[in-house]
Each structure stands twice: as structure tokens, then as C-alpha cells.
Design an enzyme around this catalytic site. Structure first.
Site, PDB file in Angstrom:
ATOM      1  N   ARG A  66      10.200   8.739  14.940  1.00 46.58           N
ATOM      2  CA  ARG A  66       8.932   8.500  14.260  1.00 46.58           C
ATOM      3  C   ARG A  66       8.826   7.041  13.852  1.00 46.58           C
ATOM      4  O   ARG A  66       9.800   6.446  13.402  1.00 46.58           O
ATOM      5  CB  ARG A  66       8.863   9.369  13.000  1.00 46.58           C
ATOM      6  CG  ARG A  66       8.269  10.718  13.268  1.00 46.58           C
ATOM      7  CD  ARG A  66       8.355  11.593  12.065  1.00 46.58           C
ATOM      8  NE  ARG A  66       7.867  10.964  10.841  1.00 46.58           N
ATOM      9  CZ  ARG A  66       7.762  11.589   9.681  1.00 46.58           C
ATOM     10  NH1 ARG A  66       8.122  12.867   9.609  1.00 46.58           N
ATOM     11  NH2 ARG A  66       7.323  10.967   8.618  1.00 46.58           N
ATOM     12  N   ARG A 123      17.119  10.361  12.410  1.00 49.19           N
ATOM     13  CA  ARG A 123      16.373  11.526  12.909  1.00 49.19           C
ATOM     14  C   ARG A 123      15.629  11.211  14.212  1.00 49.19           C
ATOM     15  O   ARG A 123      14.946  10.209  14.318  1.00 49.19           O
ATOM     16  CB  ARG A 123      15.372  11.900  11.811  1.00 49.19           C
ATOM     17  CG  ARG A 123      14.536  13.098  12.062  1.00 49.19           C
ATOM     18  CD  ARG A 123      13.960  13.626  10.786  1.00 49.19           C
ATOM     19  NE  ARG A 123      12.974  12.744  10.165  1.00 49.19           N
ATOM     20  CZ  ARG A 123      12.320  13.047   9.048  1.00 49.19           C
ATOM     21  NH1 ARG A 123      12.570  14.178   8.419  1.00 49.19           N
ATOM     22  NH2 ARG A 123      11.436  12.212   8.541  1.00 49.19           N
ATOM     23  N   ARG A 148       8.501   4.976   1.346  1.00 49.82           N
ATOM     24  CA  ARG A 148       8.171   6.414   1.349  1.00 49.82           C
ATOM     25  C   ARG A 148       8.892   7.140   0.213  1.00 49.82           C
ATOM     26  O   ARG A 148       8.333   8.031  -0.426  1.00 49.82           O
ATOM     27  CB  ARG A 148       8.532   7.025   2.708  1.00 49.82           C
ATOM     28  CG  ARG A 148       7.571   6.569   3.810  1.00 49.82           C
ATOM     29  CD  ARG A 148       8.069   6.926   5.183  1.00 49.82           C
ATOM     30  NE  ARG A 148       8.217   8.352   5.372  1.00 49.82           N
ATOM     31  CZ  ARG A 148       9.059   8.909   6.235  1.00 49.82           C
ATOM     32  NH1 ARG A 148       9.826   8.143   6.992  1.00 49.82           N
ATOM     33  NH2 ARG A 148       9.117  10.202   6.359  1.00 49.82           N
ATOM     34  N   ARG A 206       0.552  16.332  -2.187  1.00 53.99           N
ATOM     35  CA  ARG A 206       1.535  15.272  -2.355  1.00 53.99           C
ATOM     36  C   ARG A 206       1.312  14.508  -3.664  1.00 53.99           C
ATOM     37  O   ARG A 206       2.011  13.561  -3.944  1.00 53.99           O
ATOM     38  CB  ARG A 206       1.323  14.344  -1.170  1.00 53.99           C
ATOM     39  CG  ARG A 206       2.427  13.533  -0.622  1.00 53.99           C
ATOM     40  CD  ARG A 206       3.464  14.182   0.176  1.00 53.99           C
ATOM     41  NE  ARG A 206       4.099  13.258   1.078  1.00 53.99           N
ATOM     42  CZ  ARG A 206       4.333  13.509   2.352  1.00 53.99           C
ATOM     43  NH1 ARG A 206       4.001  14.646   2.884  1.00 53.99           N
ATOM     44  NH2 ARG A 206       4.944  12.614   3.092  1.00 53.99           N
TER      45      ARG A 206
HETATM   46  P1  AMP Z   1       5.603  13.208   6.417  1.00 51.92           P
HETATM   47  O1  AMP Z   1       5.692  13.552   7.865  1.00 51.92           O
HETATM   48  O2  AMP Z   1       5.323  14.410   5.560  1.00 51.92           O
HETATM   49  O3  AMP Z   1       6.787  12.412   5.931  1.00 51.92           O
HETATM   50  O4  AMP Z   1       4.325  12.263   6.254  1.00 51.92           O
HETATM   51  C1  AMP Z   1       4.210  11.021   6.926  1.00 51.92           C
HETATM   52  C2  AMP Z   1       3.154  10.164   6.269  1.00 51.92           C
HETATM   53  O5  AMP Z   1       1.878  10.829   6.331  1.00 51.92           O
HETATM   54  C3  AMP Z   1       3.367   9.889   4.787  1.00 51.92           C
HETATM   55  O6  AMP Z   1       4.226   8.779   4.571  1.00 51.92           O
HETATM   56  C4  AMP Z   1       1.929   9.595   4.323  1.00 51.92           C
HETATM   57  O7  AMP Z   1       1.517   8.288   4.704  1.00 51.92           O
HETATM   58  C5  AMP Z   1       1.121  10.586   5.145  1.00 51.92           C
HETATM   59  N1  AMP Z   1       0.941  11.889   4.444  1.00 51.92           N
HETATM   60  C6  AMP Z   1       1.516  13.085   4.744  1.00 51.92           C
HETATM   61  N2  AMP Z   1       1.096  14.036   3.903  1.00 51.92           N
HETATM   62  C7  AMP Z   1       0.240  13.443   3.032  1.00 51.92           C
HETATM   63  C8  AMP Z   1      -0.518  13.894   1.922  1.00 51.92           C
HETATM   64  N3  AMP Z   1      -0.485  15.170   1.502  1.00 51.92           N
HETATM   65  N4  AMP Z   1      -1.294  12.989   1.273  1.00 51.92           N
HETATM   66  C9  AMP Z   1      -1.359  11.715   1.671  1.00 51.92           C
HETATM   67  N5  AMP Z   1      -0.662  11.210   2.701  1.00 51.92           N
HETATM   68  C10 AMP Z   1       0.142  12.063   3.391  1.00 51.92           C
END
Ligand code: AMP
Length: 218
Positions: A162, A127, A173, A88
Site C-alpha cells: 500500500r 505488510r 497515521r 474514525r
Molecule cells: P486504512 O486502510 O483503514 O488504514 O485507511 C487508509 C486511509 O484512508 C487512512 O489513513 C485515511 O486517510 C483514510 N480513511 C480510512 N477510513 C477513514 C475514515 N473513517 N475517515 C476518514 N478517513 C479514513
């Protein structure tokens, strides 16, 4: 195949990765799902991650790198994998490169699932996901509503939203994505691994375009 997905929150990575995982019989490794599981289980990594996730910012790199080191070295990934949400930022991307070199492998393709900004907030805030982890079907109040409100069409379990899909966190985000993750598009373009697929429109059409760009027969 060792595939990595890039794309803003709400681009539809989870939905397309799930379909691709079934089609190619490859594990779908979603960093967000792994972190949410760790939070739910109350592991030390989960406890640490929660405070960052609650703010819509990135969890410290070490947590993710440790998590993916373990996953990518496991037998489950020996024939390939689909990465969703990791890396990320640039430092995670470099760590992933090192990890893959140590495992004598490398990425086959990076897919950038591209969706115009104007669609993202509405997509995220509407969602809902099936609470049954084995099912985890994804719905949208407007674009893909369940037949019975609040219930999964597939297994009738309750749908959940979520915690970070609420409007107040979505802006944070999306900012995090722009500042830290978007530079990876350039990084993987320079490595000649990047293919862009539009994430707008009908889900079946998106999936077919995806298969085409991976040169997989539908
Ligand atoms: P997502 O489900 O991919 O939208 O991720 C939800 C949350 O998890 C994000 O807003 C971050 O806080 C954390 N997160 C997910 N993937 C990463 C990553 N590769 N590095 C750091 N934080 C992450």
C-alpha cells in the site's frame, strides 16, 4: 450481528475481519478498501480522498458518511455487517448512531483489537497484499512471508505494498489514530458495547479469542 472493529493501523483488523466475515457470512465493510477502490476508479469521492490519504490524515467526514449511508442501507447489509475503519472520529460515530437509528438497528458489539505500540510500525511497514482483489491475501515479510517472494501463495498474483504503508507516512497515521480515533474506545465503553481482544501473537489464537468474545462457536 452488527459488529464494529476499532484498533490502530497495523493491529490486524483487516485480517481478522476477513476471517470473521467468512465465518459469519456477513459483509466486511472496510473504509480504507472502499476509499482505495474509489481512488483507483477515479470517482469524485476518490479524487477528493486521495490528497488526504497521501498525507496519512482523515478524509473529510462527509465523504465517509455518504459512502456508508449507501452501503448500510443496501440489501447486502440487511442481516448484519462488520465495520472496519469507520467511524474514525467522534463526529463519524455520532453520524453512524443516527444512521443506524434511521434504519431501526444498532450495533451489537464493538471490538477493540489491542496491540502494543512497539509492534505497530514493524507490522505495517512489512505488510504486502495480493494484488488480485478477489483474493487480497495479506502477507508480512517477517511474520507471514509468501512461499515465493513477491507472489501470492493462494493465486500466484503479484503482491503489492500500500502506498501509505511506507515508514514516512506511518507516523502520521498513528498520530491521527491516537488523536482522533482512540477517544472512541471511551465512547463505546460508555455505551457498554466495547470488548477488548488482544491482537498480539498467533493469528489463529487471536481469531479464537475473538469468536469467544462474540460468543460464537469456533
Ligand atoms: P486504512 O486502510 O483503514 O488504514 O485507511 C487508509 C486511509 O484512508 C487512512 O489513513 C485515511 O486517510 C483514510 N480513511 C480510512 N477510513 C477513514 C475514515 N473513517 N475517515 C476518514 N478517513 C479514513
Amino acid at each position: 450481528m452488527r459488529i464494529l472493529f476499532l484498533g490502530a493501523p497495523g493491529a490486524g483488523k483487516g485480517t481478522q475481519c476477513k476471517r470473521l466475515s467468512a465465518k459469519l457470512s456477513l459483509p466486511h465493510l472496510s473504509s480504507g478498501d472502499l476509499l482505495r477502490e474509489a481512488v483507483k476508479a477515479g470517482t469524485p469521492a476518490g479524487v477528493q480522498a486521495k490528497e488526504y490519504m497521501d498525507k496519512g490524515v482523515l478524509v473529510p467526514d462527509e465523504v465517509l458518511i455518504e459512502m456508508f449511508k449507501e452501503k448500510l442501507s443496501s440489501a447486502e447489509c440487511k442481516n448484519g455487517f462488520i465495520l472496519d475503519g469507520f467511524p474514525r472520529n467522534l463526529s463519524q460515530a455520532k453520524s453512524l448512531d443516527e444512521l443506524l437509528v434511521s434504519l431501526n438497528s444498532g450495533l451489537s458489539t464493538v471490538i477493540n483489537l489491542d496491540v502494543d505500540d512497539s509492534f505497530l510500525t514493524e507490522r505495517i511497514c512489512g505488510r504486502w497484499t495480493c494484488g488480485n482483489k478477489a483474493c487480497a491475501a495479506v502477507y508480512h515479510v517477517k511474520f507471514a512471508p509468501p512461499k515465493v517472494q513477491g507472489k501470492c501463495d493462494v493465486c500466484s498474483s503479484d503482491l503489492t505494498q500500500r502506498a501509505d504503508d511506507k515508514e514516512e507516512l506511518v507516523k502520521a497515521r498513528l498520530n491521527t489514530y491516537r488523536e482522533q480515533t482512540e477517544p472512541l474506545i471511551q465512547y463505546y465503553t460508555e455505551k457498554k458495547l466495547l470488548k477488548t481482544v488482544s491482537g498480539e501473537g498467533d493469528q489463529d489464537a487471536i481469531f479464537n479469542n475473538l469468536l469467544q468474545s462474540l460468543q460464537v462457536t469456533a
